[in-house]
Design a protein around this motif. Structure first.
Motif, PDB file in Angstrom:
ATOM      1  N   ILE A 166      31.120-102.726  80.062  1.00  0.00           N
ATOM      2  CA  ILE A 166      30.408-104.072  79.274  1.00  0.00           C
ATOM      3  C   ILE A 166      30.481-105.256  80.165  1.00  0.00           C
ATOM      4  O   ILE A 166      29.462-106.244  80.275  1.00  0.00           O
ATOM      5  N   VAL A 167      31.655-105.546  80.982  1.00  0.00           N
ATOM      6  CA  VAL A 167      31.624-106.750  81.777  1.00  0.00           C
ATOM      7  C   VAL A 167      30.524-106.590  82.685  1.00  0.00           C
ATOM      8  O   VAL A 167      29.948-107.594  83.093  1.00  0.00           O
ATOM      9  N   SER A 168      30.476-105.337  83.456  1.00  0.00           N
ATOM     10  CA  SER A 168      29.329-105.167  84.438  1.00  0.00           C
ATOM     11  C   SER A 168      28.155-105.384  84.047  1.00  0.00           C
ATOM     12  O   SER A 168      27.186-106.099  84.648  1.00  0.00           O
ATOM     13  N   LEU A 169      27.852-104.978  82.606  1.00  0.00           N
ATOM     14  CA  LEU A 169      26.569-105.080  82.029  1.00  0.00           C
ATOM     15  C   LEU A 169      26.197-106.712  81.824  1.00  0.00           C
ATOM     16  O   LEU A 169      24.993-107.095  82.062  1.00  0.00           O
ATOM     17  N   ILE A 170      27.103-107.441  81.332  1.00  0.00           N
ATOM     18  CA  ILE A 170      27.073-108.813  81.195  1.00  0.00           C
ATOM     19  C   ILE A 170      26.640-109.429  82.491  1.00  0.00           C
ATOM     20  O   ILE A 170      25.771-110.249  82.676  1.00  0.00           O
ATOM     21  N   VAL A 206      23.096-112.094  86.345  1.00  0.00           N
ATOM     22  CA  VAL A 206      22.544-112.182  87.654  1.00  0.00           C
ATOM     23  C   VAL A 206      21.175-111.980  87.975  1.00  0.00           C
ATOM     24  O   VAL A 206      20.265-112.770  88.686  1.00  0.00           O
ATOM     25  N   TRP A 207      20.488-111.161  87.020  1.00  0.00           N
ATOM     26  CA  TRP A 207      19.142-111.000  86.869  1.00  0.00           C
ATOM     27  C   TRP A 207      18.172-112.161  86.309  1.00  0.00           C
ATOM     28  O   TRP A 207      17.562-112.740  87.260  1.00  0.00           O
ATOM     29  N   GLY A 257      14.531-118.694  91.468  1.00  0.00           N
ATOM     30  CA  GLY A 257      13.055-118.628  92.307  1.00  0.00           C
ATOM     31  C   GLY A 257      13.168-117.407  93.061  1.00  0.00           C
ATOM     32  O   GLY A 257      12.300-117.178  94.087  1.00  0.00           O
ATOM     33  N   PHE A 258      14.395-116.542  93.064  1.00  0.00           N
ATOM     34  CA  PHE A 258      14.188-115.338  93.954  1.00  0.00           C
ATOM     35  C   PHE A 258      13.322-114.354  93.523  1.00  0.00           C
ATOM     36  O   PHE A 258      12.870-114.158  92.479  1.00  0.00           O
ATOM     37  N   PRO A 259      12.712-113.686  94.736  1.00  0.00           N
ATOM     38  CA  PRO A 259      11.498-112.660  94.472  1.00  0.00           C
ATOM     39  C   PRO A 259      11.991-111.437  93.643  1.00  0.00           C
ATOM     40  O   PRO A 259      13.302-111.126  93.451  1.00  0.00           O
ATOM     41  N   HIS A 260      11.196-110.779  92.949  1.00  0.00           N
ATOM     42  CA  HIS A 260      11.708-109.662  92.116  1.00  0.00           C
ATOM     43  C   HIS A 260      12.502-108.870  92.946  1.00  0.00           C
ATOM     44  O   HIS A 260      13.394-108.070  92.252  1.00  0.00           O
ATOM     45  N   VAL A 261      12.112-108.419  94.215  1.00  0.00           N
ATOM     46  CA  VAL A 261      12.957-107.341  94.976  1.00  0.00           C
ATOM     47  C   VAL A 261      14.492-107.768  95.267  1.00  0.00           C
ATOM     48  O   VAL A 261      15.197-106.807  95.015  1.00  0.00           O
ATOM     49  N   PHE A 262      14.550-109.044  95.449  1.00  0.00           N
ATOM     50  CA  PHE A 262      16.006-109.681  95.149  1.00  0.00           C
ATOM     51  C   PHE A 262      16.565-109.527  94.183  1.00  0.00           C
ATOM     52  O   PHE A 262      17.937-109.341  94.026  1.00  0.00           O
ATOM     53  N   GLN A 263      16.274-109.696  92.995  1.00  0.00           N
ATOM     54  CA  GLN A 263      16.631-109.616  91.761  1.00  0.00           C
ATOM     55  C   GLN A 263      17.278-108.085  91.525  1.00  0.00           C
ATOM     56  O   GLN A 263      18.338-107.905  90.960  1.00  0.00           O
ATOM     57  N   VAL A 264      16.498-107.048  91.883  1.00  0.00           N
ATOM     58  CA  VAL A 264      16.743-105.660  91.686  1.00  0.00           C
ATOM     59  C   VAL A 264      18.134-105.579  92.591  1.00  0.00           C
ATOM     60  O   VAL A 264      19.132-104.856  92.324  1.00  0.00           O
ATOM     61  N   MET A 265      17.829-106.052  93.736  1.00  0.00           N
ATOM     62  CA  MET A 265      19.081-105.848  94.867  1.00  0.00           C
ATOM     63  C   MET A 265      20.355-106.374  94.351  1.00  0.00           C
ATOM     64  O   MET A 265      21.396-105.633  94.532  1.00  0.00           O
TER      65      MET A 265
END
Length: 357
Positions: free
Chosen positions: A6-10, A15-16, A23-31
């Motif tokens: 649960i903590v990791s999910l939150i 982070v997302w 303003g980070f690009p989508h690929v950085f959000q995934v990383m």
């Protein structure tokens, strides 16, 4: 385990959206989310029960299997991420250059059209001047303009330049000029600065500043445009005119030098005039330090009767008497300076009046 999940999910959600808001690009959000997931796996491994110890061929198979699993994960992740294609990047650069090249060619075409217009205007101007010259004499340059029936001197030309460039907007001479504290009074500037110093100040305002005008100097109140606007003849004439201003009663502040070595040598400068006050050109002026081993030096006056002499004098020469002479006229002064002073140039102004022969 459920609590850590649960903590990791939150944390992954935070982070997302947080990286997206920054303003980070989508690929950085995934990383970033993947890194959170890897952290969760590390916590699971820390809590996992110990595996039975392997040895022999079983240990080798387990090690190879582990590396294959990790390699598969890395390769799969890399394939899922956007790939760098040099050809795509080259196409992007080519498009950028193509647009810039097109803008450049368009401007070049505009410049060519303007040049053609200028050429046409010049031809029309020459035609008009030719017609005007049939009614009046051809125009002459400012230097050729006569003052009171005689050719204009370089000092008079310098005064004209002072007026043309509206130096009075920031300075005062003879009580006339700026009413605001923009620049110093100039009535005694010739006692503090050589012609070369004045020329450098005009072309490079940061060269020095007047004492009490530190804030104006920092704010760049004196424009640095004159190196592009003024000709060498104008700068020399203006500096020559200002060098003649030597009113000891005026409140002209001393200069603070910024871009010169004030500890090296001693400069003697001034004017040579006849009994009527006219400048005398071509006169040899000599400066002699009255000390054992002192090195004399000399210079010849220019058309304004101005001279500059550089003497090799150093810290230990403070208090030395210097004799300045030319064609029977002479003056002497004591070279006074503070060896610890790092901002005041070591120099002295001496004007000589020649006797009537």
């Amino acid at each position: 385990m459920m609590r850590k999940f649960i903590v990791s999910l939150i944390l992954a959600v935070v982070v997302w959206f947080g990286s997206g808001a920054l303003g980070f690009p989508h690929v950085f959000q995934v990383m970033f989310v993947v890194y959170v997931g890897l952290g969760f796996l590390v916590f699971l491994l820390l809590d996992a029960p110990p595996v039975p110890q392997l040895s022999g061929w079983k240990a080798l198979v387990a090690l190879v299997g582990f590396y294959l699993l990790i390699s598969g994960l890395y390769i799969g992740g890399a394939i899922a991420l956007p790939q760098y294609d040099p050809n795509v990047e080259k196409e992007k650069i080519a498009k950028l250059l193509e647009r810039r090249r097109a803008r450049f060619l368009a401007k070049e075409h505009e410049v060519e059209e303007l040049l053609q217009k200028v050429k046409a205007l010049e031809e029309k101007t020459q035609t008009l001047f030719a017609k005007l010259n049939t009614f009046a004499p051809a125009p002459v340059s400012p230097v050729e303009v006569e003052s009171q029936g005689r050719p204009m001197t370089i000092v008079e030309r310098g005064k004209e330049v002072y007026e043309l460039y509206e130096c009075y907007n920031c300075h005062k001479i003879g009580g006339k000029g700026s009413v605001k504290k923009r620049g110093p009074v100039l009535d005694n500037i010739g006692s503090f600065l050589t012609v070369e110093d004045i020329k450098r100040k005009i072309l490079d305002p940061a060269y020095l500043y007047a004492e009490g005008f530190e804030e104006e100097h920092k704010k760049g109140r004196m424009p640095d445009k004159y190196k592009d606007l003024m000709t060498d003849e104008e700068v020399t004439a203006l500096a020559t005119y200002l060098s003649t201003l030597k009113d000891p009663t005026a409140k002209t502040p001393r200069p603070i030098f910024v871009k010169t070595d004030v500890q090296h040598g001693f400069t003697v400068f001034g004017h040579v005039r006849d009994a009527t006050g006219k400048p005398v050109a071509g006169v040899k002026v000599k400066a002699v330090p009255k000390k054992k081993g002192g090195h004399a030096a000399s210079a010849t006056t220019n058309e304004a009767g101005y001279y500059e002499i550089f003497l090799h004098m150093h810290n230990e020469d403070v208090g030395t008497t210097v004799v300045v002479s030319a064609d029977g006229a002479s003056q002497e002064f004591v070279a006074q300076f503070d060896p610890a002073d790092k901002v005041t140039k070591r120099q002295h102004s001496v004007d000589l009046v020649l006797r009537q022969s």
